[in-house]
Design a protein around this motif. Structure first.
Motif, PDB file in Angstrom:
ATOM      1  N   VAL A   1       0.846  -1.195   0.000  1.00  0.00           N
ATOM      2  CA  VAL A   1       0.000   0.000   0.000  1.00  0.00           C
ATOM      3  C   VAL A   1       0.882   1.244   0.000  1.00  0.00           C
ATOM      4  N   ASP A   2       0.529   2.238  -0.796  1.00  0.00           N
ATOM      5  CA  ASP A   2       1.267   3.500  -0.786  1.00  0.00           C
ATOM      6  C   ASP A   2       1.129   4.186   0.564  1.00  0.00           C
ATOM      7  N   LYS A   3       2.153   4.927   0.933  1.00  0.00           N
ATOM      8  CA  LYS A   3       2.204   5.581   2.245  1.00  0.00           C
ATOM      9  C   LYS A   3       0.976   6.447   2.503  1.00  0.00           C
ATOM     10  N   GLU A   4       0.491   7.133   1.453  1.00  0.00           N
ATOM     11  CA  GLU A   4      -0.641   8.057   1.617  1.00  0.00           C
ATOM     12  C   GLU A   4      -1.940   7.334   1.969  1.00  0.00           C
ATOM     13  N   ARG A   5      -1.999   6.032   1.702  1.00  0.00           N
ATOM     14  CA  ARG A   5      -3.242   5.292   1.920  1.00  0.00           C
ATOM     15  C   ARG A   5      -3.137   4.268   3.044  1.00  0.00           C
ATOM     16  N   LEU A   6      -2.062   4.391   3.837  1.00  0.00           N
ATOM     17  CA  LEU A   6      -1.881   3.448   4.941  1.00  0.00           C
ATOM     18  C   LEU A   6      -3.023   3.517   5.950  1.00  0.00           C
ATOM     19  N   ASN A   7      -3.506   4.724   6.237  1.00  0.00           N
ATOM     20  CA  ASN A   7      -4.592   4.854   7.211  1.00  0.00           C
ATOM     21  C   ASN A   7      -5.840   4.128   6.731  1.00  0.00           C
ATOM     22  N   GLU A   8      -6.149   4.249   5.421  1.00  0.00           N
ATOM     23  CA  GLU A   8      -7.295   3.529   4.864  1.00  0.00           C
ATOM     24  C   GLU A   8      -7.098   2.023   5.005  1.00  0.00           C
ATOM     25  N   ALA A   9      -5.878   1.568   4.708  1.00  0.00           N
ATOM     26  CA  ALA A   9      -5.595   0.132   4.781  1.00  0.00           C
ATOM     27  C   ALA A   9      -5.750  -0.387   6.206  1.00  0.00           C
TER      28      ALA A   9
END
Length: 410
Positions: free
Chosen positions: A131-139
Motif C-alpha cells: 500500500v502506498d504511504k498516503e493510503r496506509l490509514n485507509e488500509a
C-alpha cells in the motif's frame, strides 16, 4: 468488487483472506470451547487451555518478529496459514475417528499459537509493502473493520453452524478457511523497493538491534506503553461483562450476546469513520485522547451501576462508543508504528506491540477476576475509568513537557 475501494488488488487479496480466516477462527473458538466443556465440564481445564494457547506466542513472539524481518513476509503469511490449516484438519481427522483427546487439543492449540507468533507481525508488516504511504490509514482501518465484522457475525454464525453441522464440520470449515486465505495471499505482489534484515547477522544481534531501536525511539515506546495500558483495562471490561449482563433485566446469556455484538458493531463503525482521516491528522495526542474517552465510558458504566440502571440500552450505548474508540485507537497506533519504523525493523516492533497486548490481557483477566470477589462491578468500572483518565493526563503532560524541552534546545 472494485479494487479501488479496497486500495488496490494486492490489499483486496489480503483483506479477503483475512475476513475468511478470521471468521473461521471465530467458528473454531466457539466449537473448541464447546467441545472442551462437553468433554471435561471443567472451568480449570478451560482456563489451562487458554493459557497454553497463548504461552508459546508470549515466549517466542520477539524471536519470531526478528525472523519475520529477515524473510519474505508474503511467504511467511502463506506458509503459516497452510500450517495452521493442517493443524486444524488434524483435529478433524482425530474427531472423525473418535480419537480426539484433551491432550491432543492442548498440543495443537500450543502449536497454532507458536505459528501465529510468526503470522501476526508478518501480516501487520506487509501492509506498507503493498500500500502506498498516503493510503496506509485507509488500509489499517479496512483491516480493523475485519475485526468488527467477525466480532459481530462470527459468534452468531458459529453457533448456528455448530447446531446445524456439528463440531467436526465446523473445525473442517476453519481448516478450509486457512487454505482459502493462503490462496488469496499468494496473489499478492510486493513492492520491490522494500528492504529486509541481513540474514548473515546473528539472530540475537537482530533482536538486540530491535531492543536498541525501541529504546532510542521514544515515540514508538510511548505508543507501546499506551497499548499495554489500553489492553489491561479492556481486559477488565471483558472479565466484568458476563457478570454485568447477568445482573441486568432479561435473559443474562442473551444480554451478553447483545453486548458483545454491539461492541463489535462499535469496532466496525469506528473503522469506517477513521478510514476518512488523512495521515497528517494522526498524532499521539489523538491516540491518548481516544483512550481517555474509553476511560470516560468506563466511568459512565460505573455511574449507571451506581444509580442502579437495570435496562440494557444505556450500557449498550457505552459499549458501542468504547468499540468505536478502540477501533480508531488500533488504526492510529498501527499507522504511527508503520510511519516511524524502518522497513527492516517492523516485524520486531509489531511483535513487541503484540506481545505487550497479549501479556497485559491475561494479567487483567486474573487481576480483575480476583478483585471481583472482593469488590463490585460499579467500583471496578469507576476505578478502571479513573485510572485510564489519570494515566492519559500524565502522558499528555509528559508529551507537552517534551515539546517544551525540544523548543528550548532549538
Amino acid at each position: 468488487m472494485d479494487s479501488k475501494i479496497f486500495i488496490n488488488r494486492n490489499f483486496l487479496s489480503l483483506w479477503l483472506g483475512k475476513v475468511i480466516s478470521q471468521l473461521g477462527d471465530k467458528f473454531y473458538a466457539i466449537a473448541l470451547a464447546w467441545w472442551i466443556l462437553q468433554k471435561t465440564n471443567s472451568p480449570k481445564v478451560m482456563g489451562l487451555f487458554l493459557l497454553i494457547s497463548v504461552l508459546p506466542g508470549l515466549i517466542f513472539g520477539f524471536f519470531a518478529g526478528a525472523l519475520v524481518d529477515r524473510w519474505n513476509r508474503k511467504y511467511v503469511i502463506i506458509i503459516t496459514d497452510i500450517i495452521r490449516g493442517l493443524l486444524v484438519i488434524l483435529i478433524v481427522c482425530l474427531s472423525i475417528f473418535k480419537l480426539l483427546q484433551v491432550w491432543h487439543v492442548f498440543v495443537i492449540g500450543a502449536s497454532i499459537s507458536f505459528i501465529t507468533s510468526f503470522f501476526d507481525p508478518a501480516i501487520q508488516s506487509i501492509v506498507p509493502q503493498i500500500v502506498d504511504k498516503e493510503r496506509l490509514n485507509e488500509a489499517n482501518s479496512m483491516s480493523q473493520m475485519v475485526n468488527g465484522i467477525c466480532t459481530v457475525l462470527g459468534p452468531m454464525f458459529g453457533a448456528v453452524a455448530i447446531s446445524w453441522f456439528g463440531l467436526t464440520y465446523v473445525f473442517l470449515l476453519n481448516g478450509i478457511s486457512y487454505f482459502i486465505s493462503a490462496i488469496l495471499e499468494n496473489m499478492i505482489i510486493l513492492k520491490s523497493n522494500y528492504r529486509i534484515s541481513d540474514e548473515t547477522n546473528n539472530i540475537w544481534i537482530d533482536m538486540k538491534e530491535g531492543i536498541l531501536f525501541l529504546k532510542n525511539k521514544q515515540q514508538i515506546l510511548r505508543v507501546i506503553i499506551i497499548i499495554a495500558i489500553a489492553h489491561f483495562f479492556l481486559g477488565s471490561l471483558m472479565v466484568l461483562l458476563p457478570f454485568l449482563a447477568k445482573n441486568l433485566n432479561g435473559n443474562g446469556v442473551q444480554n451478553l450476546g447483545y453486548m458483545q455484538a454491539i461492541l463489535g458493531l462499535g469496532l466496525l463503525l469506528g473503522s469506517i469513520y477513521i478510514r476518512g482521516k488523512k495521515n497528517d491528522t494522526i498524532s499521539e495526542y489523538y491516540l491518548i485522547n481516544l483512550i481517555m474517552f474509553v476511560g470516560i465510558c468506563f466511568l459512565g458504566i460505573g455511574i449507571e451501576q451506581f444509580i442502579m440502571i437495570k435496562t440494557i440500552i444505556p450500557y449498550m450505548i457505552a459499549l458501542i462508543l468504547i468499540g468505536g474508540s478502540v477501533a480508531c485507537a488500533v488504526v492510529f497506533w498501527q499507522l504511527l508504528i508503520q510511519l516511524n519504523t524502518p522497513d527492516n525493523m517492523t516485524g520486531r516492533v509489531f511483535s513487541v506491540s503484540t506481545l505487550v497486548g497479549n501479556v497485559s490481557l491475561p494479567i487483567a483477566y486474573g487481576t480483575f477476576g480476583v478483585l471481583l470477589n472482593y469488590s463490585s462491578i460499579m467500583k471496578l468500572m469507576l476505578f478502571s475509568g479513573c485510572c485510564l483518565i489519570v494515566l492519559c493526563c500524565v502522558l499528555i503532560f509528559r508529551l507537552r513537557l517534551n515539546k517544551i524541552k525540544e523548543s528550548i534546545l532549538k
